[in-house]
Design an enzyme around this catalytic site. Structure first.
Site, short mmCIF file in Angstrom:
data_model
loop_
_atom_site.label_atom_id
_atom_site.label_comp_id
_atom_site.label_asym_id
_atom_site.label_seq_id
_atom_site.Cartn_x
_atom_site.Cartn_y
_atom_site.Cartn_z
N TYR A 174 1.73 -45.52 -11.93
CA TYR A 174 0.38 -44.48 -12.26
C TYR A 174 0.32 -43.68 -13.67
CZ TYR A 174 -0.76 -39.39 -11.58
OH TYR A 174 -1.58 -37.88 -12.12
N GLU A 180 2.32 -37.35 -16.93
CA GLU A 180 2.70 -38.82 -17.26
C GLU A 180 2.88 -39.44 -18.54
OE1 GLU A 180 5.02 -39.79 -14.13
OE2 GLU A 180 5.79 -38.16 -14.91
P1 NAP Z 1 -3.45 -35.49 -4.75
O1 NAP Z 1 -3.06 -33.83 -3.57
O2 NAP Z 1 -3.02 -36.18 -3.80
O3 NAP Z 1 -5.01 -35.85 -3.84
C1 NAP Z 1 -5.23 -36.42 -5.02
C2 NAP Z 1 -7.47 -36.52 -4.06
O4 NAP Z 1 -7.52 -38.21 -3.89
C3 NAP Z 1 -7.28 -36.62 -1.74
O5 NAP Z 1 -8.59 -36.24 -1.87
C4 NAP Z 1 -7.50 -38.75 -1.99
O6 NAP Z 1 -7.85 -38.13 -0.76
C5 NAP Z 1 -7.78 -38.55 -2.96
N1 NAP Z 1 -8.26 -40.25 -3.27
C6 NAP Z 1 -7.73 -41.36 -2.96
N2 NAP Z 1 -7.44 -42.33 -3.44
C7 NAP Z 1 -9.02 -41.91 -3.37
C8 NAP Z 1 -9.43 -43.04 -3.28
N3 NAP Z 1 -9.89 -44.81 -3.55
N4 NAP Z 1 -11.21 -42.68 -3.71
C9 NAP Z 1 -11.44 -41.42 -3.33
N5 NAP Z 1 -10.39 -40.96 -2.74
C10 NAP Z 1 -9.95 -41.20 -3.24
O7 NAP Z 1 -3.29 -35.04 -5.80
P2 NAP Z 1 -3.47 -33.40 -6.02
O8 NAP Z 1 -2.00 -32.84 -6.76
O9 NAP Z 1 -4.78 -32.66 -5.95
O10 NAP Z 1 -4.33 -33.86 -7.92
C11 NAP Z 1 -5.01 -34.23 -8.55
C12 NAP Z 1 -5.83 -34.54 -9.51
O11 NAP Z 1 -5.03 -34.58 -10.54
C13 NAP Z 1 -5.17 -36.12 -9.33
O12 NAP Z 1 -5.67 -37.55 -9.96
C14 NAP Z 1 -3.45 -36.38 -9.96
O13 NAP Z 1 -3.23 -37.72 -10.22
C15 NAP Z 1 -3.69 -35.43 -10.95
N6 NAP Z 1 -2.80 -34.56 -11.48
C16 NAP Z 1 -2.35 -33.59 -10.51
C17 NAP Z 1 -0.99 -33.56 -11.33
C18 NAP Z 1 -0.56 -32.51 -10.15
O14 NAP Z 1 0.67 -31.41 -10.70
N7 NAP Z 1 -0.91 -32.31 -8.93
C19 NAP Z 1 -0.99 -33.18 -12.18
C20 NAP Z 1 -1.72 -34.04 -13.18
C21 NAP Z 1 -2.83 -34.72 -13.08
P3 NAP Z 1 -6.96 -38.74 1.16
O15 NAP Z 1 -7.07 -37.43 1.15
O16 NAP Z 1 -7.90 -39.85 1.77
O17 NAP Z 1 -5.66 -39.72 0.33
O1 F7E Z 2 8.91 -35.71 -8.84
C1 F7E Z 2 11.79 -35.97 -9.27
C2 F7E Z 2 11.67 -37.28 -9.95
O2 F7E Z 2 6.95 -36.70 -7.19
C3 F7E Z 2 9.24 -35.12 -10.17
C4 F7E Z 2 2.42 -35.94 -9.76
O3 F7E Z 2 1.08 -34.56 -8.99
O4 F7E Z 2 3.19 -34.40 -11.32
C5 F7E Z 2 3.45 -35.26 -9.94
O5 F7E Z 2 4.55 -36.61 -10.47
C6 F7E Z 2 10.21 -35.00 -10.63
C7 F7E Z 2 10.75 -36.36 -10.70
O6 F7E Z 2 6.08 -34.94 -8.92
C8 F7E Z 2 12.56 -36.43 -5.75
O7 F7E Z 2 11.57 -38.25 -9.51
C9 F7E Z 2 14.38 -35.75 -7.47
O8 F7E Z 2 11.88 -36.36 -11.63
O9 F7E Z 2 7.18 -33.95 -7.27
P1 F7E Z 2 7.16 -35.72 -8.46
P2 F7E Z 2 5.96 -36.39 -10.69
O10 F7E Z 2 6.64 -37.73 -10.87
O11 F7E Z 2 7.08 -35.24 -11.99
C10 F7E Z 2 2.84 -35.56 -12.36
C11 F7E Z 2 1.70 -34.40 -13.43
C12 F7E Z 2 1.61 -35.89 -11.58
O12 F7E Z 2 -0.18 -35.96 -12.65
C13 F7E Z 2 1.74 -36.67 -10.35
O13 F7E Z 2 0.50 -37.09 -10.09
O14 F7E Z 2 11.40 -34.78 -9.07
N1 F7E Z 2 12.66 -36.26 -7.40
N2 F7E Z 2 14.22 -36.06 -5.91
C14 F7E Z 2 12.38 -36.67 -7.14
N3 F7E Z 2 11.10 -36.61 -6.62
C15 F7E Z 2 10.10 -36.75 -5.40
N4 F7E Z 2 8.96 -36.59 -4.99
N5 F7E Z 2 10.94 -36.40 -3.42
C16 F7E Z 2 12.41 -36.12 -4.43
O15 F7E Z 2 13.65 -37.09 -3.20
#
Ligand code: NAP
Ligand code: F7E
Length: 339
Positions: free
Chosen positions: A149, A127
């Site tokens: 974000y 992002e």
């Molecule tokens: P996720 O499922 O949303 O998990 C986020 C975690 O952070 C949850 O355990 C949440 O706890 C905790 N959290 C939120 N606010 C907090 C706070 N104030 N203090 C302590 N803990 C807090 O995210 P994920 O998909 O596993 O991703 C893990 C990390 O990678 C995140 O930093 C995300 O931004 C980053 N990331 C994700 C992706 C992806 O595609 N998944 C890609 C790039 C980077 P609760 O259970 O209490 O909500």
């Molecule tokens: O959206 C489009 C939306 O919410 C993907 C996080 O893990 O990956 C995640 O962020 C795309 C976007 O993920 C809906 O507009 C269409 O273009 O699944 P998403 P994200 O925003 O890419 C990055 C790497 C992170 O780091 C973040 O933490 O899908 N879209 N229709 C939609 N998205 C959602 N959520 N819901 C819809 O109905």
């Protein structure tokens, strides 16, 4: 025995990373924000819940972070905790920034004062590339975030580099592109698509409502990606790595893959905001566009170049998008059958 502290252990990546580290013989400590509802579904699903020691923790509270680090004495800290949902970051930008940006700084500063030898992993994100300046995106592509974000994660990315360079801390950033799994949060688009369409297949009368179906993402499997996190902390020198598949697909294509795997007989009809998917068997609308799910600013296209990770970490993604859809739908089907 190696000790790892994982922040955000209740999230998607926290579950897969705990499993990986426990399988490798680590003692895993996990941080949890207090809440009244059950948070450990993912960890129980992967059979690791009983092997983890949990600590109350919030990234907003410096003394709490310091106490947990002092008590657990970790060799490695994986900072996965974040307010990670992009649309929410437009609603609560200040809280998002406090958690994602200052939260990371609170940990790094605690490491610097408690024990500089602790290795640190920061969860950076594609992002940060936002309105992309290059295709594909690599470690050298300039950032242009499109949401609070994305902006908040650029601070945490650079403060990680700054503490590495200023204080010689082994701090690495993984610039991870979207990664998904059966344990993905229900609001993210892939999980929303697979779970809703599966319920419809099993008789639910609802309609899948989504926003911008033309957005393209480089989607991988979370299980593959947490391995890259671990590899980064095993390297002699800390660094930053893009972790991605190198392939991109639109939300529309993800919907098609899910519908096909579920064996729907369907067709796309209409244009623009009126575009929808109709079930040919009963003429009902299965999917439609809803302006509620569009964002104030969109990231149209992401596609990462994982060459550096392939070369230096010997990492590569193992799961194709088709396999990922299968994993997610099979899980959603089991949830329905076992309900
Ligand atoms: P996720 O499922 O949303 O998990 C986020 C975690 O952070 C949850 O355990 C949440 O706890 C905790 N959290 C939120 N606010 C907090 C706070 N104030 N203090 C302590 N803990 C807090 O995210 P994920 O998909 O596993 O991703 C893990 C990390 O990678 C995140 O930093 C995300 O931004 C980053 N990331 C994700 C992706 C992806 O595609 N998944 C890609 C790039 C980077 P609760 O259970 O209490 O909500
Ligand atoms: O959206 C489009 C939306 O919410 C993907 C996080 O893990 O990956 C995640 O962020 C795309 C976007 O993920 C809906 O507009 C269409 O273009 O699944 P998403 P994200 O925003 O890419 C990055 C790497 C992170 O780091 C973040 O933490 O899908 N879209 N229709 C939609 N998205 C959602 N959520 N819901 C819809 O109905």
């Amino acid at each position: 025995m190696k000790r790892a502290l994982i922040t955000g252990i209740t999230g998607q990546d926290g579950a897969y990373l705990s499993k990986l580290l426990i399988d490798k013989g680590y003692k895993v400590f996990g941080t949890v924000r207090r809440s009244t509802s059950e948070k450990f579904v993912n960890l129980k699903y992967l059979n690791v819940y009983n092997k983890i020691k949990f600590y109350d923790f919030d990234l907003l509270e410096l003394s709490n972070i310091q106490n947990v680090i002092k008590e657990t004495k970790p060799h490695e800290i994986y900072n996965l905790a974040a307010q990670s949902f992009v649309p929410t970051s437009f609603q609560v930008p200040i809280v998002t920034t406090d958690i994602n940006s200052l939260g990371t700084l609170r940990i790094l500063d605690s490491i610097n004062s408690i024990n500089k030898k602790i290795k640190f992993y920061q969860a950076s994100t594609s992002e940060m590339f936002g309105k992309v300046a290059q295709i594909p995106q690599s470690e050298n592509t300039p950032f242009y975030p499109r949401s609070p974000y994305g902006v908040s994660k650029i601070f945490s990315h650079w403060i990680t580099i700054n503490y590495r360079e200023s204080y010689n801390i082994h701090a690495s950033s993984g610039i991870l592109f979207n990664h998904e799994s059966p344990l993905r949060g229900s609001e993210f688009v892939t999980k929303k698509i697979t779970s809703t369409l599966t319920r419809i297949k099993y008789g639910s009368k609802e309609t899948l409502r989504v926003g911008n179906i033309n957005a393209k993402r480089d989607w991988g499997f979370a299980g593959d990606y947490v391995y890259a996190m671990w590899l980064m902390l095993q390297k002699k020198n800390p660094d930053d790595f893009v972790i991605s598949t190198g392939k991109t697909h639109s939300v529309r294509q993800f919907i098609d893959l899910t519908l096909s795997y579920l064996k729907f007989d369907y067709k796309w009809v209409g244009k623009g905001m009126n575009e929808r998917v109709v079930n040919k068997e009963d003429g009902k609308t299965i999917m439609k566009i809803d302006k509620e799910f569009f964002r104030p600013a969109e990231v149209d296209l992401l596609i990462g170049n994982p060459s550096k990770a392939k070369r230096q970490l010997k990492w590569k993604p193992k799961t194709s998008l088709k396999q990922l859809v299968k994993l997610m739908v099979d899980y959603d089907e089991n949830q329905i059958k076992n309900a």
